[in-house]
Design a protein around this motif. Structure first.
Motif, short mmCIF file in Angstrom:
data_model
loop_
_atom_site.label_atom_id
_atom_site.label_comp_id
_atom_site.label_asym_id
_atom_site.label_seq_id
_atom_site.Cartn_x
_atom_site.Cartn_y
_atom_site.Cartn_z
N HIS A 21 7.01 -1.54 -1.42
CA HIS A 21 6.33 -2.31 -0.38
C HIS A 21 5.09 -1.57 0.11
CE1 HIS A 21 5.79 -5.03 2.98
NE2 HIS A 21 5.78 -3.99 3.80
N LEU A 22 5.22 -0.27 0.39
CA LEU A 22 4.06 0.50 0.83
C LEU A 22 3.00 0.60 -0.26
CD1 LEU A 22 5.78 3.37 2.83
CD2 LEU A 22 4.57 1.39 3.73
N THR A 24 2.35 -1.62 -2.64
CA THR A 24 1.60 -2.88 -2.73
C THR A 24 0.62 -3.03 -1.57
OG1 THR A 24 3.41 -4.05 -1.60
CG2 THR A 24 3.38 -4.12 -4.02
N ARG A 25 1.00 -2.57 -0.40
CA ARG A 25 0.08 -2.61 0.75
C ARG A 25 -1.14 -1.71 0.51
NH1 ARG A 25 1.12 -6.68 4.48
NH2 ARG A 25 3.36 -6.91 4.59
N ILE A 26 -0.90 -0.53 -0.05
CA ILE A 26 -2.01 0.39 -0.32
C ILE A 26 -2.93 -0.19 -1.39
CG2 ILE A 26 -2.57 2.64 -1.33
CD1 ILE A 26 -0.04 3.70 0.10
N ARG A 28 -3.42 -3.31 -2.18
CA ARG A 28 -4.14 -4.48 -1.66
C ARG A 28 -5.28 -4.08 -0.70
NH1 ARG A 28 0.78 -8.51 0.01
NH2 ARG A 28 1.49 -8.95 -2.09
N SER A 29 -5.06 -3.01 0.06
CA SER A 29 -6.03 -2.69 1.11
C SER A 29 -7.11 -1.71 0.68
CB SER A 29 -5.30 -2.12 2.33
OG SER A 29 -4.69 -0.88 1.98
N ARG A 30 -6.97 -1.05 -0.45
CA ARG A 30 -7.94 -0.06 -0.88
C ARG A 30 -8.59 -0.50 -2.18
NH1 ARG A 30 -6.39 1.97 3.37
NH2 ARG A 30 -5.24 3.85 3.77
N SER A 37 -3.94 2.42 -9.25
CA SER A 37 -3.03 1.36 -8.79
C SER A 37 -1.70 1.43 -9.52
CB SER A 37 -3.66 -0.01 -9.01
OG SER A 37 -4.84 -0.13 -8.28
N CYS A 40 0.26 4.33 -8.23
CA CYS A 40 0.79 4.07 -6.89
C CYS A 40 2.02 3.17 -6.93
CB CYS A 40 -0.29 3.43 -6.04
SG CYS A 40 0.17 3.24 -4.32
#
Length: 132
Positions: A21-22, A24-26, A28-30, A37, A40
């Motif tokens: 979850h973290l 995918t958030r990283i 998407r936001s960077r 990717s 990550c």
């Protein structure tokens, strides 16, 4: 139940679901490259620490035979539930989450069998204690 089930459910949350979850958030936001990717979002490598977990659960169960008999059924139900949870979580992890899984020799299984002498020794001591 707290020793047999809760740690393994929490492990599934904190080692599989939360990192994904973290990640995918990283991603998407960077603005990351494809390699960054993928790194990550890469799952962790599966290890064989379950032998130790199951050994601790069996040892705790063996100690239950020293106590009053009212705790034995609850302990055995907790052991069964915990082992079923471990089996289901590991089955899903091996098939869906981990990058690779490889057993290179039977040495790990041999060491696990030798370590199982600990709960067997505790059960022998419990038998001697109960016969006195």
């Amino acid at each position: 139940q707290a020793c047999f089930v809760l740690p393994f459910v929490m492990e599934g949350l904190f080692t599989v679901i939360l990192p994904y979850h973290l990640g995918t958030r990283i991603v998407r936001s960077r603005h990351l490259t494809l390699t960054q990717s993928e790194a990550c979002l890469a799952p962790i490598i599966f290890d064989l620490t379950r032998y130790g977990d199951i050994l601790v659960n069996l040892t705790l169960t063996a100690f239950a035979f020293f106590t009053a008999s009212g705790w034995v059924l609850k302990t055995l139900v907790g052991l069964l539930t915990g082992n079923l949870v471990i089996y289901i979580l590991d089955h899903c992890r091996v098939l869906r989450v981990v990058r690779n899984f490889y057993l290179n020799s039977a040495q790990t299984d041999s060491v696990a069998q030798q370590l199982l002498s600990i709960p067997c020794g505790i059960l022998a001591a419990c038998t001697a204690f109960q016969l006195q």
